[in-house]
Design a protein around this motif. Structure first.
Motif, PDB file in Angstrom:
ATOM      1  N   ASP A   1     -26.020 -96.274   3.862  1.00  0.00           N
ATOM      2  CA  ASP A   1     -25.523 -95.185   3.016  1.00  0.00           C
ATOM      3  C   ASP A   1     -24.880 -94.126   3.895  1.00  0.00           C
ATOM      4  OD1 ASP A   1     -26.398 -96.128   0.442  1.00  0.00           O
ATOM      5  OD2 ASP A   1     -28.454 -95.667   1.062  1.00  0.00           O
ATOM      6  N   THR A   2     -23.637 -93.789   3.598  1.00  0.00           N
ATOM      7  CA  THR A   2     -22.917 -92.789   4.385  1.00  0.00           C
ATOM      8  C   THR A   2     -22.513 -91.624   3.488  1.00  0.00           C
ATOM      9  OG1 THR A   2     -20.717 -93.749   3.992  1.00  0.00           O
ATOM     10  CG2 THR A   2     -22.008 -94.649   5.833  1.00  0.00           C
ATOM     11  N   ASP A   3     -22.313 -90.466   4.095  1.00  0.00           N
ATOM     12  CA  ASP A   3     -21.908 -89.283   3.318  1.00  0.00           C
ATOM     13  C   ASP A   3     -20.488 -89.417   2.785  1.00  0.00           C
ATOM     14  OD1 ASP A   3     -24.361 -88.062   3.756  1.00  0.00           O
ATOM     15  OD2 ASP A   3     -23.693 -87.039   5.577  1.00  0.00           O
ATOM     16  N   ARG A   4     -19.632 -90.017   3.586  1.00  0.00           N
ATOM     17  CA  ARG A   4     -18.216 -90.040   3.223  1.00  0.00           C
ATOM     18  C   ARG A   4     -17.862 -91.207   2.312  1.00  0.00           C
ATOM     19  NH1 ARG A   4     -13.276 -88.567   7.281  1.00  0.00           N
ATOM     20  NH2 ARG A   4     -11.621 -88.549   5.706  1.00  0.00           N
ATOM     21  N   TYR A   5     -18.404 -92.416   2.646  1.00  0.00           N
ATOM     22  CA  TYR A   5     -18.004 -93.603   1.893  1.00  0.00           C
ATOM     23  C   TYR A   5     -19.137 -94.197   1.067  1.00  0.00           C
ATOM     24  CZ  TYR A   5     -13.933 -93.348   4.937  1.00  0.00           C
ATOM     25  OH  TYR A   5     -12.786 -92.927   5.595  1.00  0.00           O
TER      26      TYR A   5
ATOM     27  N   VAL B   1     -18.410-100.776  -8.287  1.00  0.00           N
ATOM     28  CA  VAL B   1     -17.830 -99.510  -7.863  1.00  0.00           C
ATOM     29  C   VAL B   1     -18.718 -98.365  -8.338  1.00  0.00           C
ATOM     30  CG1 VAL B   1     -15.820 -97.995  -7.999  1.00  0.00           C
ATOM     31  CG2 VAL B   1     -15.515-100.486  -7.949  1.00  0.00           C
ATOM     32  N   ALA B   2     -19.018 -97.467  -7.441  1.00  0.00           N
ATOM     33  CA  ALA B   2     -19.862 -96.312  -7.749  1.00  0.00           C
ATOM     34  C   ALA B   2     -19.001 -95.078  -7.998  1.00  0.00           C
ATOM     35  CB  ALA B   2     -20.826 -96.049  -6.592  1.00  0.00           C
ATOM     36  N   GLU B   3     -19.620 -94.010  -8.472  1.00  0.00           N
ATOM     37  CA  GLU B   3     -18.924 -92.739  -8.576  1.00  0.00           C
ATOM     38  C   GLU B   3     -18.484 -92.312  -7.180  1.00  0.00           C
ATOM     39  OE1 GLU B   3     -18.038 -90.992 -11.097  1.00  0.00           O
ATOM     40  OE2 GLU B   3     -19.097 -92.008 -12.738  1.00  0.00           O
ATOM     41  N   PRO B   4     -17.328 -91.707  -7.041  1.00  0.00           N
ATOM     42  CA  PRO B   4     -16.851 -91.333  -5.700  1.00  0.00           C
ATOM     43  C   PRO B   4     -17.745 -90.266  -5.060  1.00  0.00           C
ATOM     44  CG  PRO B   4     -15.480 -90.324  -7.395  1.00  0.00           C
ATOM     45  CD  PRO B   4     -16.401 -91.269  -8.103  1.00  0.00           C
ATOM     46  N   THR B   5     -17.802 -90.287  -3.769  1.00  0.00           N
ATOM     47  CA  THR B   5     -18.548 -89.268  -3.030  1.00  0.00           C
ATOM     48  C   THR B   5     -17.799 -87.940  -3.083  1.00  0.00           C
ATOM     49  OG1 THR B   5     -17.431 -89.858  -0.963  1.00  0.00           O
ATOM     50  CG2 THR B   5     -19.500 -91.009  -1.459  1.00  0.00           C
ATOM     51  N   ARG B   6     -18.418 -86.895  -2.592  1.00  0.00           N
ATOM     52  CA  ARG B   6     -17.804 -85.560  -2.624  1.00  0.00           C
ATOM     53  C   ARG B   6     -16.489 -85.510  -1.858  1.00  0.00           C
ATOM     54  NH1 ARG B   6     -22.456 -81.769  -0.440  1.00  0.00           N
ATOM     55  NH2 ARG B   6     -22.497 -83.496   1.067  1.00  0.00           N
ATOM     56  N   SER B   7     -16.322 -86.436  -0.907  1.00  0.00           N
ATOM     57  CA  SER B   7     -15.092 -86.435  -0.112  1.00  0.00           C
ATOM     58  C   SER B   7     -13.901 -86.987  -0.890  1.00  0.00           C
ATOM     59  CB  SER B   7     -15.292 -87.266   1.167  1.00  0.00           C
ATOM     60  OG  SER B   7     -16.331 -86.727   1.967  1.00  0.00           O
ATOM     61  N   PHE B   8     -14.155 -87.649  -2.057  1.00  0.00           N
ATOM     62  CA  PHE B   8     -13.061 -88.286  -2.801  1.00  0.00           C
ATOM     63  C   PHE B   8     -13.141 -87.991  -4.298  1.00  0.00           C
ATOM     64  CE2 PHE B   8     -13.664 -90.751   1.062  1.00  0.00           C
ATOM     65  CZ  PHE B   8     -12.365 -90.900   1.528  1.00  0.00           C
ATOM     66  N   VAL B   9     -13.616 -86.825  -4.640  1.00  0.00           N
ATOM     67  CA  VAL B   9     -13.737 -86.468  -6.058  1.00  0.00           C
ATOM     68  C   VAL B   9     -12.357 -86.437  -6.730  1.00  0.00           C
ATOM     69  CG1 VAL B   9     -14.420 -84.652  -7.664  1.00  0.00           C
ATOM     70  CG2 VAL B   9     -15.875 -85.184  -5.686  1.00  0.00           C
ATOM     71  N   LEU B  10     -11.383 -85.828  -6.080  1.00  0.00           N
ATOM     72  CA  LEU B  10     -10.045 -85.724  -6.665  1.00  0.00           C
ATOM     73  C   LEU B  10      -9.289 -87.050  -6.617  1.00  0.00           C
ATOM     74  CD1 LEU B  10      -8.932 -82.204  -5.322  1.00  0.00           C
ATOM     75  CD2 LEU B  10      -9.950 -82.814  -7.541  1.00  0.00           C
ATOM     76  N   GLU B  11      -9.629 -87.878  -5.662  1.00  0.00           N
ATOM     77  CA  GLU B  11      -8.963 -89.187  -5.602  1.00  0.00           C
ATOM     78  C   GLU B  11      -9.467 -90.096  -6.708  1.00  0.00           C
ATOM     79  OE1 GLU B  11      -8.396 -87.457  -1.561  1.00  0.00           O
ATOM     80  OE2 GLU B  11     -10.007 -87.543  -3.019  1.00  0.00           O
ATOM     81  N   GLY B  12     -10.675 -89.829  -7.189  1.00  0.00           N
ATOM     82  CA  GLY B  12     -11.236 -90.645  -8.260  1.00  0.00           C
ATOM     83  C   GLY B  12     -11.999 -91.844  -7.724  1.00  0.00           C
ATOM     84  N   PRO B  13     -12.578 -92.663  -8.619  1.00  0.00           N
ATOM     85  CA  PRO B  13     -13.324 -93.852  -8.203  1.00  0.00           C
ATOM     86  C   PRO B  13     -12.439 -94.761  -7.353  1.00  0.00           C
ATOM     87  CG  PRO B  13     -13.649 -93.422 -10.531  1.00  0.00           C
ATOM     88  CD  PRO B  13     -12.535 -92.510 -10.086  1.00  0.00           C
ATOM     89  N   ASN B  14     -13.018 -95.316  -6.312  1.00  0.00           N
ATOM     90  CA  ASN B  14     -12.234 -96.142  -5.398  1.00  0.00           C
ATOM     91  C   ASN B  14     -13.149 -97.038  -4.580  1.00  0.00           C
ATOM     92  OD1 ASN B  14     -12.688 -94.885  -2.471  1.00  0.00           O
ATOM     93  ND2 ASN B  14     -12.571 -93.195  -3.949  1.00  0.00           N
ATOM     94  N   VAL B  15     -12.528 -97.947  -3.851  1.00  0.00           N
ATOM     95  CA  VAL B  15     -13.245 -98.789  -2.874  1.00  0.00           C
ATOM     96  C   VAL B  15     -12.590 -98.561  -1.521  1.00  0.00           C
ATOM     97  CG1 VAL B  15     -13.737-101.149  -2.121  1.00  0.00           C
ATOM     98  CG2 VAL B  15     -13.925-100.546  -4.550  1.00  0.00           C
ATOM     99  N   PHE B  16     -13.430 -98.246  -0.546  1.00  0.00           N
ATOM    100  CA  PHE B  16     -12.927 -98.130   0.821  1.00  0.00           C
ATOM    101  C   PHE B  16     -13.072 -99.498   1.473  1.00  0.00           C
ATOM    102  CE2 PHE B  16     -14.035 -97.572   5.343  1.00  0.00           C
ATOM    103  CZ  PHE B  16     -12.862 -97.015   5.788  1.00  0.00           C
ATOM    104  N   PHE B  17     -11.934-100.033   1.973  1.00  0.00           N
ATOM    105  CA  PHE B  17     -11.967-101.354   2.612  1.00  0.00           C
ATOM    106  C   PHE B  17     -11.397-101.243   4.015  1.00  0.00           C
ATOM    107  CE2 PHE B  17     -10.182-105.618   3.495  1.00  0.00           C
ATOM    108  CZ  PHE B  17     -11.360-106.357   3.424  1.00  0.00           C
ATOM    109  N   LYS B  18     -12.125-101.823   4.969  1.00  0.00           N
ATOM    110  CA  LYS B  18     -11.758-101.713   6.384  1.00  0.00           C
ATOM    111  C   LYS B  18     -12.027-103.044   7.072  1.00  0.00           C
ATOM    112  CE  LYS B  18     -13.700 -99.439  10.508  1.00  0.00           C
ATOM    113  NZ  LYS B  18     -14.649 -98.390  10.954  1.00  0.00           N
ATOM    114  N   MET B  19     -11.208-103.328   8.101  1.00  0.00           N
ATOM    115  CA  MET B  19     -11.445-104.520   8.910  1.00  0.00           C
ATOM    116  C   MET B  19     -11.371-104.158  10.403  1.00  0.00           C
ATOM    117  SD  MET B  19      -9.584-107.782   7.060  1.00  0.00           S
ATOM    118  CE  MET B  19     -10.134-108.843   8.411  1.00  0.00           C
ATOM    119  N   THR B  20     -12.188-104.842  11.218  1.00  0.00           N
ATOM    120  CA  THR B  20     -12.163-104.645  12.675  1.00  0.00           C
ATOM    121  C   THR B  20     -12.120-105.998  13.370  1.00  0.00           C
ATOM    122  OG1 THR B  20     -14.597-104.625  12.860  1.00  0.00           O
ATOM    123  CG2 THR B  20     -13.493-102.494  12.530  1.00  0.00           C
ATOM    124  N   TYR B  21     -11.536-105.975  14.551  1.00  0.00           N
ATOM    125  CA  TYR B  21     -11.526-107.155  15.416  1.00  0.00           C
ATOM    126  C   TYR B  21     -12.019-106.705  16.791  1.00  0.00           C
ATOM    127  CZ  TYR B  21      -9.855-111.040  18.277  1.00  0.00           C
ATOM    128  OH  TYR B  21      -9.766-112.085  19.161  1.00  0.00           O
TER     129      TYR B  21
END
Length: 271
Positions: free
Chosen positions: A195-199, A238-258
């Motif tokens: 669980d993270t504050d931002r995502y 999909v959950a309710e957006p965190t405080r960092s993305f209230v105006l962006e609305g519900p979303n999914v953060f997707f990231k990849m690393t190598y």
């Protein structure tokens, strides 16, 4: 009247003189002998006293001196015993310290092995590369279908509406609806759930060959670390957006690393 015989008188006086001389000689000789004897006695006495003094210094000559010497010898023996015991205690302490160091090293090695095992079977599971061999060329499934609100951008900053700031973005923000299913982009193993504050709640999937996929802003995740997952399987919703993305609305953060470095996930997703 008859006169005394002078000749007789002279002989008598001479005899007396001779007798006196003899007596004097005898007395003189006797005194000399007595003096010599006293001298010898004095020498013997001096030697005896010196001997006694020497004995007092060198060793016992009487019962009390013997006891004292015995006590000293006993003390010496006790001191030697104490030294020996101290040496044994020192050796024991040294051996104990050596054992403690050895046990600590063994414990550290075991911890390292356990950590390695956990990394292989849990949070860092590089051994799953042998099972999941994603090579970076096969296109992956989108975690959720929607518009990209914020693109991947590590070379330039993008504007975050809610935060009202510009910053780089190491993933993509995909618009979605609350409760919408989020799926796994490929075959892999779940290596982390946090669980993270931002995502919000984020799930990390090891795809293999050092490729990892991260999906955030989730809820209703029914998996645990170490679970295998197949492409298209539902990770969560999909959950309710965190405080960092209230105006962006519900979303999914997707990231990849190598190999731990962020890469543009759009290049690996089906177009």
């Amino acid at each position: 009247m008859k006169r005394p015989n002078n000749l007789f008188q002279k002989k008598y006086i001479s005899s007396l003189v001779i007798a006196a001389f003899l007596i004097l000689s005898v007395l003189t000789a006797y005194n000399i002998k007595i003096g010599n004897a006293d001298g010898r006695k004095s020498d013997n006495k001096t030697k005896t006293e010196n001997t006694e003094k020497s004995n007092d210094v060198i060793g016992p000559v009487s019962g009390s001196d013997t006891d004292s010497a015995a006590g000293s010898a006993s003390d010496s023996t006790e001191n030697n015993d104490m030294d020996a015991e101290w040496g044994e205690e020192t050796n024991d302490k040294t051996e104990t310290n050596d054992r403690a160091v050895t046990e600590k090293e063994d414990s550290d090695e075991q911890k390292d092995e356990q950590t390695t095992d956990r990394e292989r079977s849990g949070s860092g599971i590089e051994s799953s590369d042998a099972v999941y061999n994603y090579n970076g060329r096969k296109k992956l499934t989108w975690p959720v279908m929607g518009n990209i609100i914020l693109p991947y951008s590590m070379d330039a900053t993008v504007y975050y509406t809610t935060l009202d700031q510009y910053a780089c973005n190491d993933g993509i923000i995909v618009g979605a609806k609350v409760g919408e299913e989020v799926v796994s982009p490929g075959n892999g193993r779940i290596v982390n759930i946090e669980d993270t504050d931002r995502y919000g709640k984020m799930v990390t999937i090891l795809l293999g060959n050092y490729y990892k996929a991260y999906s955030g802003q989730l809820e209703n995740v029914d998996y645990e670390i170490g679970d295998d997952i197949q492409e298209g399987d539902v990770i969560g919703t999909v959950a309710e957006p965190t405080r960092s993305f209230v105006l962006e609305g519900p979303n999914v953060f997707f990231k990849m690393t190598y190999k731990g470095k962020a890469v543009n996930p759009v290049k690996y997703l089906r177009s």
